[in-house]
Enzyme design. Structure first.
Site, short mmCIF file in Angstrom:
data_model
loop_
_atom_site.label_atom_id
_atom_site.label_comp_id
_atom_site.label_asym_id
_atom_site.label_seq_id
_atom_site.Cartn_x
_atom_site.Cartn_y
_atom_site.Cartn_z
N PRO A 13 0.79 -1.23 0.00
CA PRO A 13 0.00 0.00 0.00
C PRO A 13 0.82 1.29 0.00
O PRO A 13 1.88 1.36 0.65
CB PRO A 13 -0.83 -0.10 1.29
CG PRO A 13 -0.17 -1.13 2.11
CD PRO A 13 0.49 -2.08 1.17
N ASN A 14 0.30 2.24 -0.72
CA ASN A 14 0.83 3.61 -0.83
C ASN A 14 2.11 3.73 -1.68
O ASN A 14 2.56 4.83 -1.94
CB ASN A 14 1.06 4.23 0.56
CG ASN A 14 -0.23 4.32 1.35
OD1 ASN A 14 -1.19 4.91 0.86
ND2 ASN A 14 -0.27 3.73 2.53
N ARG A 21 5.11 10.99 -2.58
CA ARG A 21 4.91 10.59 -1.18
C ARG A 21 6.21 10.80 -0.39
O ARG A 21 7.23 10.17 -0.67
CB ARG A 21 4.53 9.11 -1.14
CG ARG A 21 4.41 8.56 0.27
CD ARG A 21 4.29 7.05 0.28
NE ARG A 21 4.22 6.56 1.65
CZ ARG A 21 4.42 5.32 2.01
NH1 ARG A 21 4.69 4.39 1.10
NH2 ARG A 21 4.33 4.97 3.28
N TYR A 26 11.46 8.73 0.64
CA TYR A 26 11.38 7.73 -0.42
C TYR A 26 11.96 8.19 -1.76
O TYR A 26 12.01 7.39 -2.71
CB TYR A 26 9.91 7.31 -0.62
CG TYR A 26 9.30 6.69 0.63
CD1 TYR A 26 9.77 5.48 1.12
CD2 TYR A 26 8.28 7.33 1.33
CE1 TYR A 26 9.22 4.91 2.27
CE2 TYR A 26 7.73 6.77 2.47
CZ TYR A 26 8.20 5.57 2.94
OH TYR A 26 7.67 5.00 4.08
N ASN A 77 8.11 -5.69 -1.15
CA ASN A 77 8.04 -4.54 -0.27
C ASN A 77 6.58 -4.46 0.17
O ASN A 77 5.74 -3.90 -0.54
CB ASN A 77 8.47 -3.25 -0.98
CG ASN A 77 8.48 -2.07 -0.01
OD1 ASN A 77 8.00 -2.16 1.12
ND2 ASN A 77 9.05 -0.95 -0.46
N ALA A 80 3.33 -0.94 4.63
CA ALA A 80 2.78 -0.97 6.00
C ALA A 80 2.34 -2.37 6.42
O ALA A 80 2.37 -2.69 7.62
CB ALA A 80 1.61 0.01 6.10
N GLU A 101 12.85 -9.64 1.25
CA GLU A 101 12.08 -8.50 1.78
C GLU A 101 12.85 -7.23 1.45
O GLU A 101 14.07 -7.16 1.69
CB GLU A 101 11.93 -8.64 3.30
CG GLU A 101 11.29 -7.43 3.97
CD GLU A 101 11.22 -7.59 5.50
OE1 GLU A 101 11.67 -8.62 6.04
OE2 GLU A 101 10.72 -6.64 6.15
N HIS A 103 12.89 -2.84 1.59
CA HIS A 103 12.35 -1.54 2.00
C HIS A 103 13.24 -0.44 1.45
O HIS A 103 14.48 -0.57 1.45
CB HIS A 103 12.28 -1.41 3.53
CG HIS A 103 11.41 -2.45 4.15
ND1 HIS A 103 10.04 -2.38 4.08
CD2 HIS A 103 11.72 -3.61 4.76
CE1 HIS A 103 9.54 -3.45 4.66
NE2 HIS A 103 10.53 -4.23 5.08
N ARG A 110 13.21 4.41 12.18
CA ARG A 110 11.98 5.20 12.17
C ARG A 110 11.12 4.87 13.40
O ARG A 110 11.62 4.37 14.40
CB ARG A 110 11.26 4.97 10.83
CG ARG A 110 12.16 5.39 9.64
CD ARG A 110 11.50 5.13 8.31
NE ARG A 110 10.30 5.92 8.15
CZ ARG A 110 9.40 5.71 7.19
NH1 ARG A 110 9.59 4.73 6.31
NH2 ARG A 110 8.33 6.47 7.11
N ARG A 114 7.38 0.48 13.31
CA ARG A 114 7.99 -0.09 12.09
C ARG A 114 9.12 -1.08 12.42
O ARG A 114 9.77 -1.63 11.51
CB ARG A 114 8.56 1.03 11.20
CG ARG A 114 7.51 1.96 10.66
CD ARG A 114 8.12 2.99 9.72
NE ARG A 114 7.28 4.17 9.66
CZ ARG A 114 6.21 4.31 8.87
NH1 ARG A 114 5.86 3.34 8.05
NH2 ARG A 114 5.50 5.42 8.90
C1 DQA Z 1 8.52 0.91 3.52
C2 DQA Z 1 8.64 1.12 5.03
C3 DQA Z 1 7.30 0.88 5.72
O1 DQA Z 1 7.43 1.09 7.12
C4 DQA Z 1 6.25 1.85 5.19
O2 DQA Z 1 4.99 1.57 5.77
C5 DQA Z 1 6.19 1.88 3.71
C6 DQA Z 1 7.42 1.79 2.92
C7 DQA Z 1 9.82 1.25 2.76
O3 DQA Z 1 9.93 0.86 1.62
O4 DQA Z 1 10.71 1.91 3.32
O5 DQA Z 1 5.12 2.10 3.13
O6 DQA Z 1 8.22 -0.45 3.27
#
Ligand code: DQA
Length: 149
Positions: A13-14, A21, A26, A77, A80, A101, A103, A110, A114
């Site tokens: 998501p997002n 964003r 990011y 990735n 959240a 995994e 990120h 952070r 998280r």
């Molecule tokens: C993320 C880190 C997560 O905590 C966050 O919710 C994201 C992006 C990252 O790529 O750094 O949406 O996965």
């Protein structure tokens, strides 16, 4: 080079909002730019990259289940959902191929919510904090990781 292996790159998501964003965290590349770079890098190293994004947990679970039939590797990735989803953990446990995994940021630097990942204990490797470059670096390395199978 002949394409002979397939990797699913699954984004949660997002991440469709990348580019605008929180660019201080990011960066400014859009998800489409990242996808294009992954597919290009994949072609160079003989890997077919299927690049996916969803804001829905169940759709991500279904893609992981589809990957069991179709893919040699998953890069995920989960955004959240990393910190909340037992369903994604369980789906990843059923995938027999190589799993990474990923990120963009380093979640451990952070907020404390998280610091927990339900994904880490279901994958072979974790990459975090390298910015969006993490994606193409991982695609570059995957054929070597797959050759150990
Ligand atoms: C993320 C880190 C997560 O905590 C966050 O919710 C994201 C992006 C990252 O790529 O750094 O949406 O996965």
């Amino acid at each position: 080079m002949k394409v002979n292996r397939k990797a699913y790159v699954i984004n949660g998501p997002n991440l469709n909002l990348l580019g605008t964003r929180e660019p201080e965290i990011y960066g400014t590349d859009t998800l489409e730019i990242i996808a294009e770079r992954c597919r290009d890098q994949g072609r160079k190293v003989g890997l077919e990259v299927v690049f996916l994004q969803s804001n829905y947990e169940g759709e991500i679970v279904e893609w992981i289940q589809q990957a069991i039939k179709e893919a040699d590797a998953i890069v995920i990735n989960a955004a959240a959902y990393t910190h909340t989803s037992v369903a994604i953990h369980d789906a990843l446990k059923t995938f027999p191929g190589y799993k990474i995994e990923l990120h963009i940021s380093n979640p451990h630097l952070r907020e404390s919510f998280r610091h927990v990942s339900h994904v880490s204990s279901a994958v072979d490797a974790v990459v975090a904090g390298l910015g969006v470059r993490g994606y193409d670096l991982v695609i570059d390395l995957l054929p070597e990781m797959l050759s150990h199978d």
